[in-house]
Enzyme design. Structure first.
Site, PDB file in Angstrom:
ATOM      1  N   ASP A 101       0.844  -1.196   0.000  1.00  0.00           N
ATOM      2  CA  ASP A 101       0.000   0.000   0.000  1.00  0.00           C
ATOM      3  C   ASP A 101       0.879   1.245   0.000  1.00  0.00           C
ATOM      4  O   ASP A 101       2.041   1.202   0.412  1.00  0.00           O
ATOM      5  CB  ASP A 101      -0.876   0.035   1.261  1.00  0.00           C
ATOM      6  CG  ASP A 101      -1.868  -1.120   1.296  1.00  0.00           C
ATOM      7  OD1 ASP A 101      -2.176  -1.667   0.218  1.00  0.00           O
ATOM      8  OD2 ASP A 101      -2.309  -1.467   2.402  1.00  0.00           O
TER       9      ASP A 101
HETATM   10  N1  URA Z   1      -1.223  -5.910   4.026  1.00  0.00           N
HETATM   11  C1  URA Z   1      -1.733  -4.652   4.007  1.00  0.00           C
HETATM   12  O1  URA Z   1      -2.756  -4.368   4.601  1.00  0.00           O
HETATM   13  N2  URA Z   1      -1.052  -3.728   3.309  1.00  0.00           N
HETATM   14  C2  URA Z   1       0.111  -3.963   2.656  1.00  0.00           C
HETATM   15  O2  URA Z   1       0.685  -3.059   2.058  1.00  0.00           O
HETATM   16  C3  URA Z   1       0.619  -5.269   2.693  1.00  0.00           C
HETATM   17  C4  URA Z   1      -0.071  -6.241   3.394  1.00  0.00           C
END
Ligand code: URA
Length: 242
Positions: A101
């Site tokens: 993310d």
């Molecule tokens: N899980 C999440 O919620 N975000 C990420 O970036 C990776 C794993």
């Protein structure tokens, strides 16, 4: 392949710079100066560019310590992408393996090896991914047990995950300030998976960092926003992922 493309893939310079070097007679192929940027080479030749012998690598592998605030994409007209953090001269066929993310940081593999990426991401292989996270509130043994059994999410049941509580802070004044530092290992990579697993326990992820993927561990000496080539041992270990 064209000589100028071959040298561009080796990150010797931009196409324009390379063409200029070739025209200036700075490139030799099998000991002969080659002034045609479009001449065809296979990679078997002895190519010397500005005094440096060239060794062609079909596949390249970089470890990035992704910072927060950049998106995991190859290009975007509005937002900075992880590939924007690589130098201008980078080859054009690179892509990130999997997705973090925008507000997640840590280990990201960048390569042009589609086969390896496919294997690492395929749900069949259940490659382990480990994250460290700050969680708002107190993570308890109950959460550890629920993660171990597999958390039910809206659209699927997550596979059993390992949750370790590394530190907890209990505020004497305001329980809203309680927080926990945890390590979580999952075997899938669904959208927002870690955040959703904690949400299902009514807890919010305040910060998330990936520290490993399969046999690859984030280099503690790699500053945020920087990248380095993988060592041959790291590449070999990734290729052994079953
Ligand atoms: N899980 C999440 O919620 N975000 C990420 O970036 C990776 C794993």
């Amino acid at each position: 392949m064209r000589l100028d493309k071959y040298l561009a893939d080796l990150q010797v310079g931009t196409r324009k710079e390379i063409k200029e070097m070739i025209r200036k007679g700075l490139v030799t192929v099998n000991g002969e100066i080659e002034k045609d940027p479009g001449t065809s080479v296979s990679g078997e030749e002895g190519i010397i560019c500005d005094g440096e012998p060239m060794e062609y690598q079909e596949y390249v592998y970089y470890m990035m310590n992704k910072p927060e605030g950049v998106i995991t994409a190859t290009e975007d007209s509005h937002q900075e992408t992880v590939l924007d953090l690589l130098p201008e001269r980078r080859r054009k066929d690179l892509f990130p393996v999997g997705r973090l993310d925008k507000d997640t940081k840590g280990l990201l593999l960048i390569t042009n090896d589609g086969q390896l990426a496919h294997r690492l991401l395929s749900p069949k292989h259940h490659v382990e991914k480990t994250y460290e996270a700050w969680i708002e509130g107190l993570v308890t043994k109950l959460d550890v047990d629920r993660f171990a059994r597999g958390v039910e999410l809206e659209d699927f049941k997550a596979m059993p995950a390992r949750l370790e509580i590394l530190q907890t802070y209990v505020s004497q004044q305001d329980q809203m300030e309680n927080k926990s530092y945890v390590r979580v290992t999952i075997h899938e990579g669904k959208f927002h998976q870690i955040k959703r697993m904690f949400e299902a326990q009514h807890k919010k992820v305040a910060a998330l960092k990936r520290i490993s993927m399969g046999p690859l561990t984030l280099d503690p000496d790699l500053p945020e926003g920087e990248f380095r080539e993988l060592t041959p041992e790291e590449v070999a270990a990734l290729k052994e992922v079953e």
